[in-house]
Design a protein around this motif. Structure first.
Motif, PDB file in Angstrom:
ATOM      1  N   TYR A 172       0.835  -1.206   0.000  1.00 39.60           N
ATOM      2  CA  TYR A 172       0.000   0.000   0.000  1.00 39.60           C
ATOM      3  C   TYR A 172       0.871   1.259   0.000  1.00 39.60           C
ATOM      4  O   TYR A 172       0.649   2.183  -0.780  1.00 39.60           O
ATOM      5  CB  TYR A 172      -0.940   0.007   1.210  1.00 39.60           C
ATOM      6  CG  TYR A 172      -1.609   1.344   1.407  1.00 39.60           C
ATOM      7  CD1 TYR A 172      -2.653   1.749   0.575  1.00 39.60           C
ATOM      8  CD2 TYR A 172      -1.169   2.222   2.398  1.00 39.60           C
ATOM      9  CE1 TYR A 172      -3.243   2.995   0.731  1.00 39.60           C
ATOM     10  CE2 TYR A 172      -1.758   3.464   2.564  1.00 39.60           C
ATOM     11  CZ  TYR A 172      -2.796   3.849   1.724  1.00 39.60           C
ATOM     12  OH  TYR A 172      -3.378   5.089   1.874  1.00 39.60           O
ATOM     13  N   LYS A 231       3.836   1.689  -1.010  1.00 39.29           N
ATOM     14  CA  LYS A 231       4.568   1.831  -2.277  1.00 39.29           C
ATOM     15  C   LYS A 231       3.712   2.478  -3.361  1.00 39.29           C
ATOM     16  O   LYS A 231       4.198   3.271  -4.158  1.00 39.29           O
ATOM     17  CB  LYS A 231       5.059   0.455  -2.736  1.00 39.29           C
ATOM     18  CG  LYS A 231       6.002   0.509  -3.894  1.00 39.29           C
ATOM     19  CD  LYS A 231       6.572  -0.862  -4.179  1.00 39.29           C
ATOM     20  CE  LYS A 231       7.554  -0.769  -5.344  1.00 39.29           C
ATOM     21  NZ  LYS A 231       8.215  -2.027  -5.612  1.00 39.29           N
ATOM     22  N   LYS A 232       2.417   2.167  -3.367  1.00 38.02           N
ATOM     23  CA  LYS A 232       1.555   2.698  -4.440  1.00 38.02           C
ATOM     24  C   LYS A 232       0.726   3.906  -4.003  1.00 38.02           C
ATOM     25  O   LYS A 232       0.067   4.536  -4.830  1.00 38.02           O
ATOM     26  CB  LYS A 232       0.633   1.605  -4.972  1.00 38.02           C
ATOM     27  CG  LYS A 232      -0.412   1.150  -4.003  1.00 38.02           C
ATOM     28  CD  LYS A 232      -1.366   0.147  -4.600  1.00 38.02           C
ATOM     29  CE  LYS A 232      -2.418  -0.127  -3.565  1.00 38.02           C
ATOM     30  NZ  LYS A 232      -3.630  -0.620  -3.959  1.00 38.02           N
ATOM     31  N   ARG A 233       0.790   4.264  -2.729  1.00 33.34           N
ATOM     32  CA  ARG A 233      -0.001   5.384  -2.206  1.00 33.34           C
ATOM     33  C   ARG A 233       0.401   6.677  -2.901  1.00 33.34           C
ATOM     34  O   ARG A 233       1.580   6.962  -3.069  1.00 33.34           O
ATOM     35  CB  ARG A 233       0.228   5.484  -0.705  1.00 33.34           C
ATOM     36  CG  ARG A 233      -0.453   6.667  -0.049  1.00 33.34           C
ATOM     37  CD  ARG A 233      -0.222   6.711   1.425  1.00 33.34           C
ATOM     38  NE  ARG A 233       1.177   6.962   1.756  1.00 33.34           N
ATOM     39  CZ  ARG A 233       1.646   6.966   2.995  1.00 33.34           C
ATOM     40  NH1 ARG A 233       0.872   6.683   4.010  1.00 33.34           N
ATOM     41  NH2 ARG A 233       2.918   7.207   3.220  1.00 33.34           N
TER      42      ARG A 233
END
Length: 197
Positions: free
Chosen positions: A188, A190-192
């Motif tokens: 999460y 990493k892609k937030r």
């Protein structure tokens, strides 16, 4: 299976704990981020005239901690029994005590006053807070019981509000690192989206 829709501004703030709960549990949710005009139109239709709001199968719930507590229970991260849940609640309540002083200095427009507020936060508020949190965690891996709860996620959510400050307690640093390395949390984070708050 319920359908979840979380609405907040385009930032972490008071919705991030709930996002972390959904991430850790692997439960799907719609993450709606509103800006400017959208908020003006939405505000009269919210329960408290504020964000975040959570819609569960069309029913609307307001207030960030009520939302997070509801989701924590729904995804089995509230604590294993009533005592663990009460301890987790107390850790979360203590964690969110930092919101007002952080908000005061982060959103202060007068630079002199902002510097004074930040100095007071750094020298008085935060050290006392960290001391208490360190004491609560002790030598444990988690704040409550033997597995992650919403208390752990609330604490790391607050740390992210003050990244310029050193946690200064070894057990808190280790805890923060451990929670951020949980596979679902790491994915999460990493892609937030990058946001200002």
């Amino acid at each position: 299976m319920p359908s979840y829709k979380l609405t907040y501004f385009d930032g972490r703030g008071r919705a991030e704990l709930t996002r972390l709960l959904f991430a850790q549990s692997g439960k799907a949710f719609e993450d709606v981020r509103v800006q400017g005009e959208e908020w003006s139109k939405l505000k009269p239709n919210t329960p408290w005239g504020s964000l975040p709001i959570l819609e569960v199968d069309g029913k609307m719930l307001g207030q960030s901690i009520a939302i997070a507590r509801y989701v924590a229970k729904a995804v089995n991260l509230a604590g294993k029994d009533e005592w663990e849940q009460a301890i987790a609640d107390s850790i979360v309540d203590a964690a969110v005590d930092l919101f007002p002083p952080i908000g005061k200095y982060k959103f202060e427009s007068d630079e002199t006053k902002k510097a004074e507020l930040k100095k007071n936060f750094d020298e008085k508020t935060l050290p006392a807070y960290l001391q208490n949190m360190s004491k609560q965690l002790g030598k444990n891996e988690y704040f409550v019981g033997k597995s992650v709860t919403w208390a752990d996620l609330a604490v790391i959510s607050m740390w992210e509000m003050v990244p310029e400050n050193d946690l200064c307690h070894a057990n808190l640093k280790e805890h923060c690192s451990r929670i951020k390395k949980l596979p679902n949390i790491a994915a999460y984070l990493k892609k937030r989206p990058e946001t200002a708050f």
